[in-house]
Design a protein around this motif. Structure first.
Motif, short mmCIF file in Angstrom:
data_model
loop_
_atom_site.label_atom_id
_atom_site.label_comp_id
_atom_site.label_asym_id
_atom_site.label_seq_id
_atom_site.Cartn_x
_atom_site.Cartn_y
_atom_site.Cartn_z
N ASP A 139 0.82 -1.21 0.00
CA ASP A 139 0.00 0.00 0.00
C ASP A 139 0.86 1.26 0.00
O ASP A 139 0.52 2.25 -0.65
N THR A 153 0.73 3.93 -3.05
CA THR A 153 0.50 5.36 -2.82
C THR A 153 1.60 6.19 -3.46
O THR A 153 1.34 7.22 -4.09
N THR A 184 1.26 6.01 -7.33
CA THR A 184 0.11 6.80 -7.78
C THR A 184 0.43 8.29 -7.76
O THR A 184 0.02 9.03 -8.65
N THR A 213 -0.34 12.28 -2.52
CA THR A 213 -1.12 11.19 -1.94
C THR A 213 -0.66 11.01 -0.50
O THR A 213 0.42 11.47 -0.12
N LYS A 214 -1.47 10.33 0.30
CA LYS A 214 -1.07 10.14 1.70
C LYS A 214 -1.69 8.89 2.29
O LYS A 214 -2.68 8.36 1.78
N ILE A 215 -1.07 8.45 3.37
CA ILE A 215 -1.59 7.35 4.18
C ILE A 215 -1.78 7.90 5.58
O ILE A 215 -0.85 8.48 6.16
N LEU A 252 -5.69 4.99 2.79
CA LEU A 252 -4.95 5.51 1.64
C LEU A 252 -5.81 6.62 1.05
O LEU A 252 -6.97 6.39 0.71
N ILE A 277 -6.03 9.00 -2.04
CA ILE A 277 -5.52 9.26 -3.39
C ILE A 277 -6.56 10.11 -4.10
O ILE A 277 -7.60 9.61 -4.54
#
Length: 143
Positions: free
Chosen positions: A53, A57, A60, A68-70, A79, A81
């Motif tokens: 993951d 991320t 992407t 993008t971030k988690i 996630l 996106i």
């Protein structure tokens, strides 16, 4: 020609019970060792899923040229996106500790993370996931 009428072929009840009891003891010994092996597999799969993951991320962010971030929470991580949010709940009996990483991991348009650090996935086994600052490389190591 001598034919013996009293000679019978087969196993006695005692022999059959002895074989069945030995087989059941062996089966119990085998099946009591399976749950820990299954639990170790669950932890390994959770660590692998988190690594994948993180890499998804990052890739992407590069391909879409957007941040993008988690986000890490107590019972799940998300996630983020664009407008899409993917929730990944932690499996039962597993925990994820942020050792040196903050509660969010962001990637810029070039795929560089905003911070590096370690994440620990704990269950019956322990895995450390390291995200390297700058390159964004991800490493998984069993402890």
């Amino acid at each position: 020609m001598n034919i013996k009428l009293n000679e019978e072929k087969g196993f006695t009840l005692l022999e059959s019970l002895l074989v069945l009891s030995l087989a059941s003891i062996l089966l119990v010994a085998v099946f009591t060792t399976l749950p820990p092996a299954y639990d170790n597999t669950a932890v390994r799969q959770a660590a692998s899923q988190l690594k994948n993951d993180i890499m998804l991320t990052q890739q992407t962010a590069i391909s879409r040229q957007q941040r993008t971030k988690i986000l890490f929470h107590k019972k799940e991580y998300q996630l983020v996106i664009g407008d899409t949010v993917i929730e990944r709940p932690y499996a039962t009996g597993l925990s994820i500790e942020l050792l040196t990483l903050k509660d969010r991991l962001e990637f810029n348009e070039k795929g560089h993370p905003n911070a590096g650090g370690k994440i620990r996935v704990k269950g019956h086994a322990v895995y450390d996931i390291t995200v390297y600052l700058g390159s964004g490389r991800v490493n998984v190591e069993r402890k």
